[in-house]
Design a protein around this motif. Structure first.
Motif, mmCIF file in Angstrom:
data_model
loop_
_atom_site.group_PDB
_atom_site.id
_atom_site.type_symbol
_atom_site.label_atom_id
_atom_site.label_comp_id
_atom_site.label_asym_id
_atom_site.label_seq_id
_atom_site.Cartn_x
_atom_site.Cartn_y
_atom_site.Cartn_z
ATOM 1 N N LEU A 86 44.844 39.211 27.878
ATOM 2 C CA LEU A 86 45.300 39.733 29.158
ATOM 3 C C LEU A 86 44.065 39.931 30.032
ATOM 4 O O LEU A 86 43.246 40.809 29.761
ATOM 5 N N LYS A 87 43.926 39.072 31.032
ATOM 6 C CA LYS A 87 42.710 39.061 31.844
ATOM 7 C C LYS A 87 42.980 39.689 33.208
ATOM 8 O O LYS A 87 43.889 39.281 33.921
ATOM 9 N N THR A 88 42.155 40.708 33.535
ATOM 10 C CA THR A 88 42.284 41.422 34.807
ATOM 11 C C THR A 88 40.896 41.646 35.412
ATOM 12 O O THR A 88 39.885 41.692 34.691
ATOM 13 N N PRO A 89 40.805 41.816 36.747
ATOM 14 C CA PRO A 89 39.508 42.032 37.393
ATOM 15 C C PRO A 89 39.060 43.491 37.330
ATOM 16 O O PRO A 89 39.883 44.402 37.237
ATOM 17 N N ASP A 90 37.733 43.691 37.394
ATOM 18 C CA ASP A 90 37.182 45.035 37.537
ATOM 19 C C ASP A 90 36.889 45.304 39.010
ATOM 20 O O ASP A 90 37.266 44.515 39.886
ATOM 21 N N GLY A 328 36.233 50.652 36.490
ATOM 22 C CA GLY A 328 37.217 51.120 37.447
ATOM 23 C C GLY A 328 38.641 50.717 37.089
ATOM 24 O O GLY A 328 39.574 51.028 37.841
ATOM 25 N N ARG A 329 38.825 50.025 35.980
ATOM 26 C CA ARG A 329 40.167 49.579 35.622
ATOM 27 C C ARG A 329 41.059 50.775 35.256
ATOM 28 O O ARG A 329 40.631 51.699 34.569
ATOM 29 N N MET A 330 42.301 50.683 35.711
ATOM 30 C CA MET A 330 43.309 51.694 35.416
ATOM 31 C C MET A 330 44.507 51.021 34.763
ATOM 32 O O MET A 330 44.967 49.961 35.202
ATOM 33 N N LEU A 331 45.013 51.649 33.706
ATOM 34 C CA LEU A 331 46.261 51.258 33.071
ATOM 35 C C LEU A 331 47.227 52.429 33.186
ATOM 36 O O LEU A 331 46.907 53.544 32.781
ATOM 37 N N SER A 402 45.398 48.189 37.733
ATOM 38 C CA SER A 402 44.777 48.326 39.043
ATOM 39 C C SER A 402 43.308 48.681 38.862
ATOM 40 O O SER A 402 42.829 48.847 37.742
ATOM 41 N N VAL A 403 42.613 48.801 39.977
ATOM 42 C CA VAL A 403 41.235 49.297 40.007
ATOM 43 C C VAL A 403 41.222 50.534 40.895
ATOM 44 O O VAL A 403 41.729 50.501 42.018
ATOM 45 N N GLN A 404 40.673 51.628 40.379
ATOM 46 C CA GLN A 404 40.693 52.894 41.090
ATOM 47 C C GLN A 404 39.332 53.581 41.005
ATOM 48 O O GLN A 404 38.524 53.269 40.118
#
Length: 410
Positions: A86-90, A328-331, A402-404
């Motif tokens: 599962l690839k997501t941006p920072d 900064g990644r949020m789950l 998301s990034v927060q």
């Protein structure tokens, strides 16, 4: 065979919790939605299919890649319904794989992995979590299951849903692009009664959520408690430990366990204990405290009872938030389930090497498994997990990415 629509929508055992947890719980048969996915067998619309390998009996295993409009990429194998990556941006736009796992089917089939069996990314069933001494009594008959976790039954037994080949069909609907996985568990499989028709749907949306819908029907009363067992590291898999991740759980009480990790039947307030994550707290802040429950689990391996507030029965409620300061990644996790198991990767040993070429040592990933409570078939005061013929099991969990700048509040 496709599942039939629900004939009835059964409301099961209701449990009123104290300690400020105004919560009514329904059993697994409470309906969530009658929406049917639109199946697209041509694997268009952002879903690609390729061969992942072969099982020892020659059956082919496929992998499906789902990509949303923002570039989030999910790869799923139909062996175990396993989320492979599962690839997501920072916050800098750098893309990392944030779940633990392997690049090849052979690694999932290896003796080393099968013996350790951390259930990386797999669908868990028929019953997620533990059943004491591998036994339960239903309608006057005692059923005996495999004891694959000491004296207890864990995650469906020796050949749980994590080790079977699911039928897979890609689809597109109004919510996003995804994959429907179907498996028929025969009467008596792993000791469970009833022929269980099971369907699990992964939907990747363009607002960066992964929706997991569970659905099942049976021809004989049976316990059921399905969940998803991905291990997350929001720095990227193969990075260092998850102890600096900040965690918030929407739970005022948890279910304490015995030394063998079976719930005692009590509901214990988290206030004043290392289990209080009602405010954002680093996972590692209290994990080494001298606490009997932490000692039993080797860290966190416990079920938390979710607060429902004024939410109607069967509605999604916020279950958990996890924020990693460096990336900064949020789950964020929402669910219709009454509980969530927080597992801090205590039994990872470093013997398994993942996709990045880095070993997975203790606490290099965490799992948050939405669920009914462990050992519910043997605990009369827990919400019922019994599915009856003519009813339909439905459950939904949403993972939002998301990034927060911080974790915020529930």
């Amino acid at each position: 065979m496709p599942l039939m629509r629900s004939k009835t929508s059964r409301v099961g055992s209701i449990l009123l919790l104290s300690a400020g947890t105004a919560a009514l719980f329904i059993n697994v048969a409470q309906a969530q939605s009658d929406k049917e996915p639109m199946v697209n067998s041509e694997a268009e619309h952002g879903v690609t299919e390729s061969v992942f390998g072969q099982l020892p009996d020659g059956r082919q295993v496929d992998v499906y890649q789902l990509t949303n409009a923002n570039g989030i990429e999910l790869r799923v194998a139909n062996y175990g319904g396993t989320i492979l990556s599962l690839k997501t941006p920072d916050r800098e736009g750098n893309v990392d794989d944030i779940v633990l796992g392997f690049d090849s089917l052979d690694e999932y089939l290896s003796d080393e992995y099968q013996q350790a069996n951390p259930y990386f990314g797999a669908i868990i069933g028929r019953y997620g979590n533990r059943i004491a001494e591998g036994q339960f009594t239903l309608e006057g008959e005692t059923y005996t299951l495999a004891t694959n976790d000491g004296d207890n039954h864990l995650h469906g037994g020796q050949q749980g849903f994590d080790r079977v080949l699911w039928q897979a069909e890609p689809f597109e609907n109004d919510e996003g692009k995804g994959l429907v996985l179907r498996y028929t568990s025969d009467d008596g499989e792993e000791g469970y009664p009833g022929r269980l028709e099971t369907e699990v749907t992964y939907t990747l949306t363009d607002d960066d959520a992964l929706i997991v819908d569970y659905r099942a029907e049976t021809d004989k009363a049976t316990p059921i408690n399905l969940t998803q067992h991905s291990y997350f590291n929001l720095k990227g898999e193969g990075s260092d430990s998850i102890l600096d991740h900040q965690l918030m759980l929407n739970a005022d009480v948890f279910t304490p366990v015995s030394e063998s990790l079976i719930p005692t039947g009590e509901l214990q307030p988290v206030e004043g204990t290392p289990f209080d994550f009602t405010q954002a707290t680093p996972i590692g802040e209290r994990i080494e405290q001298d606490n009997e429950q932490l000692s039993f689990g080797g860290g966190y391996d416990h079920n938390f009872v979710l607060n429902r507030g004024d939410a109607e029965l069967g509605d999604l409620v916020m279950a958990a938030k996890v924020w990693e300061p460096q990336s900064g990644r949020m789950l964020e996790i929402e669910t219709t389930e009454p509980g969530i198991q927080f597992y801090s990767g205590n039994f990872l040993t470093g013997d398994l090497t993942g996709k990045s070429g880095q070993p997975y040592p203790q606490r290099s990933g965490f799992a948050l498994e939405t669920q009914h409570f462990p050992d519910s078939p043997n605990q009369d005061n827990f919400p019922s997990t019994i599915l009856e013929p003519g009813e339909t099991y439905r459950s939904r969990t949403v993972f939002r990415f998301s990034v927060q700048d911080d974790i915020g509040s529930t």
